[in-house]
Design a protein around this motif. Structure first.
Motif, PDB file in Angstrom:
ATOM      1  N   HIS A  83       0.820  -1.202   0.000  1.00 27.44           N
ATOM      2  CA  HIS A  83       0.000   0.000   0.000  1.00 27.44           C
ATOM      3  C   HIS A  83       0.861   1.263   0.000  1.00 27.44           C
ATOM      4  O   HIS A  83       0.490   2.263  -0.615  1.00 27.44           O
ATOM      5  CB  HIS A  83      -0.935  -0.005   1.211  1.00 27.44           C
TER       6      HIS A  83
ATOM      7  N   GLU B 183      -1.908   0.321   9.336  1.00 28.53           N
ATOM      8  CA  GLU B 183      -3.105  -0.334   8.816  1.00 28.53           C
ATOM      9  C   GLU B 183      -3.401  -1.620   9.582  1.00 28.53           C
ATOM     10  O   GLU B 183      -4.571  -1.996   9.750  1.00 28.53           O
ATOM     11  CB  GLU B 183      -2.944  -0.604   7.328  1.00 28.53           C
TER      12      GLU B 183
ATOM     13  N   ASP C  86      -6.946  -6.279  -2.587  1.00 24.83           N
ATOM     14  CA  ASP C  86      -6.081  -6.830  -1.536  1.00 24.83           C
ATOM     15  C   ASP C  86      -6.918  -7.411  -0.408  1.00 24.83           C
ATOM     16  O   ASP C  86      -6.648  -8.512   0.089  1.00 24.83           O
ATOM     17  CB  ASP C  86      -5.162  -5.737  -0.984  1.00 24.83           C
ATOM     18  N   TRP C  87      -7.927  -6.665   0.032  1.00 26.88           N
ATOM     19  CA  TRP C  87      -8.755  -7.143   1.142  1.00 26.88           C
ATOM     20  C   TRP C  87      -9.580  -8.360   0.744  1.00 26.88           C
ATOM     21  O   TRP C  87      -9.790  -9.268   1.545  1.00 26.88           O
ATOM     22  CB  TRP C  87      -9.649  -6.004   1.631  1.00 26.88           C
TER      23      TRP C  87
ATOM     24  N   LEU D  64      -6.981  -1.475  -3.387  1.00 21.87           N
ATOM     25  CA  LEU D  64      -7.057  -1.826  -1.971  1.00 21.87           C
ATOM     26  C   LEU D  64      -8.154  -2.861  -1.726  1.00 21.87           C
ATOM     27  O   LEU D  64      -7.973  -3.804  -0.944  1.00 21.87           O
ATOM     28  CB  LEU D  64      -7.318  -0.573  -1.133  1.00 21.87           C
TER      29      LEU D  64
ATOM     30  N   SER E   5      -8.780   2.835  -4.730  1.00 17.69           N
ATOM     31  CA  SER E   5      -9.807   2.109  -3.961  1.00 17.69           C
ATOM     32  C   SER E   5      -9.960   0.684  -4.461  1.00 17.69           C
ATOM     33  O   SER E   5     -10.040  -0.270  -3.671  1.00 17.69           O
ATOM     34  CB  SER E   5     -11.155   2.823  -4.056  1.00 17.69           C
TER      35      SER E   5
END
Length: 342
Positions: A40, A261, A183-184, A180, A177
């Motif tokens: 990130h 994070e 990734d999640w 990310l 966005s």
């Protein structure tokens, strides 16, 4: 041309930027998506540098929400200086609160900076932002968008950010966005593997955070030792040494960003999961955390035991947990932070 979903708009439109800006954004899109998953820091760094190639960016930060009143800044720059990540309660009338509430882009020119002046300062306190754009970051589920953070660029000169610069920044925030979110989503899918998570959310512990910090520090120490050995042995020239030092700087920044994070997960996930429940499901969850049985919950809420069972099934599905004790612990973690004493 790329399709764009700015602010709350869900209908795609062609991005209104010139050919040079479009070329820069196209190249940035490829670079952001080519970065390794989970990096990130480098993604944030790339967004800042891309916007600095389009317009003046004197200060820049990425903020991730922790509940409805606090924000963590895993990445923050003022000029060429990387600031230490921080966490604070954001001002109720400042730009972060405005974007959180309105869920759309804030621009300095909307109110002559009134909202900016009501917020908390960052970076060099001797300098004053004269133009600002703060853009929301969204999770993108099928049913609805959920704001999870902001990305903000500042100039110390007035009237810098026109419509093209804002459109480019909003587009880049959308690309960020999505990266990310991927990734999640990867983390969630991996947790479904036997022996990894079994489909359950594995809560972070003090031990796991310490293990993570020790491993990252060991990696950093190894890089320092290798670089020092090369310099002492005269194995590298000035340019190579500068590159090695840049790599070390990146590793330090990445470590700080990742740890910030990681701690956000510790702080926020129980509350985020609780927030996905309906009002009736929350009532059932509170009684579950208090240790009541299904019949006792049904009696307390004046509903049938089957209705309670149905609510619990949906709660388990939303939480990704199967054990009653897991649910109770996670719900209690949220309720504990919401109590007046905390």
């Amino acid at each position: 041309m790329a399709e764009f979903y700015g602010g709350k708009r869900m209908h795609p439109r062609v991005l209104d930027v010139g050919p040079q800006t479009a070329a820069i954004l196209s190249e940035a899109h490829g670079k952001i998506n080519a970065l390794p998953g989970g990096d990130h820091y480098r993604r944030y760094d790339l967004v800042r540098n891309v916007m600095a190639g389009i317009t003046s960016v004197d200060a820049f930060y990425v903020g991730l929400f922790q509940g409805a009143t606090r924000i963590r800044l895993p990445y923050c720059y003022d000029g060429e200086k990387y600031d230490v990540p921080e966490t604070h309660t954001f001002a109720p009338n400042g730009p972060t609160a405005w974007v959180f509430r309105e869920q759309r882009t804030y621009r300095y020119r909307m109110d002559g900076g009134k909202v900016v002046r009501a917020g908390l300062s960052f970076g060099d306190p001797r300098k004053m932002s004269a133009d600002v754009v703060t853009v929301p970051l969204f999770r993108l589920p099928e049913a609805r968008r959920e704001i999870f953070g902001v990305v903000s660029m500042h100039s110390y000169q007035a009237h810098v950010y026109g419509d093209e610069e804002v459109a480019a920044f909003e587009w880049l925030a959308e690309v960020l966005s999505r990266a990310l979110n991927r990734d999640w989503e990867d983390d969630r899918v991996i947790s479904l593997l036997p022996g990894v998570g079994g489909g359950s959310v594995v809560p972070l512990t003090a031990e796991s955070v310490v293990d993570y910090v020790v491993a990252r520090l060991d990696r950093l120490r190894g890089q320092l030792q290798a670089t020092a050995g090369q310099l002492k042995g005269g194995e590298v020239g000035t340019a190579a040494a500068a590159g090695a030092l840049d790599d070390l700087g990146h590793e330090c920044g990445s470590f700080q960003t990742d740890l910030t994070e990681l701690l956000l997960r510790v702080d926020d996930e129980p509350s985020r999961r609780f927030g996905t429940l309906t009002e009736r499901e929350q009532a059932v969850a509170v009684l579950l955390a208090a240790g009541l049985t299904n019949p006792a919950i049904a009696e307390r809420l004046s509903v049938s035991a089957e209705t309670v069972k149905s609510h619990l099934a949906r709660i388990r599905e939303k939480y990704g947990m199967t054990e009653r004790s897991q649910l109770a612990d996670d719900i209690s973690a949220h309720l504990g932070r919401m109590s007046p004493g905390n």
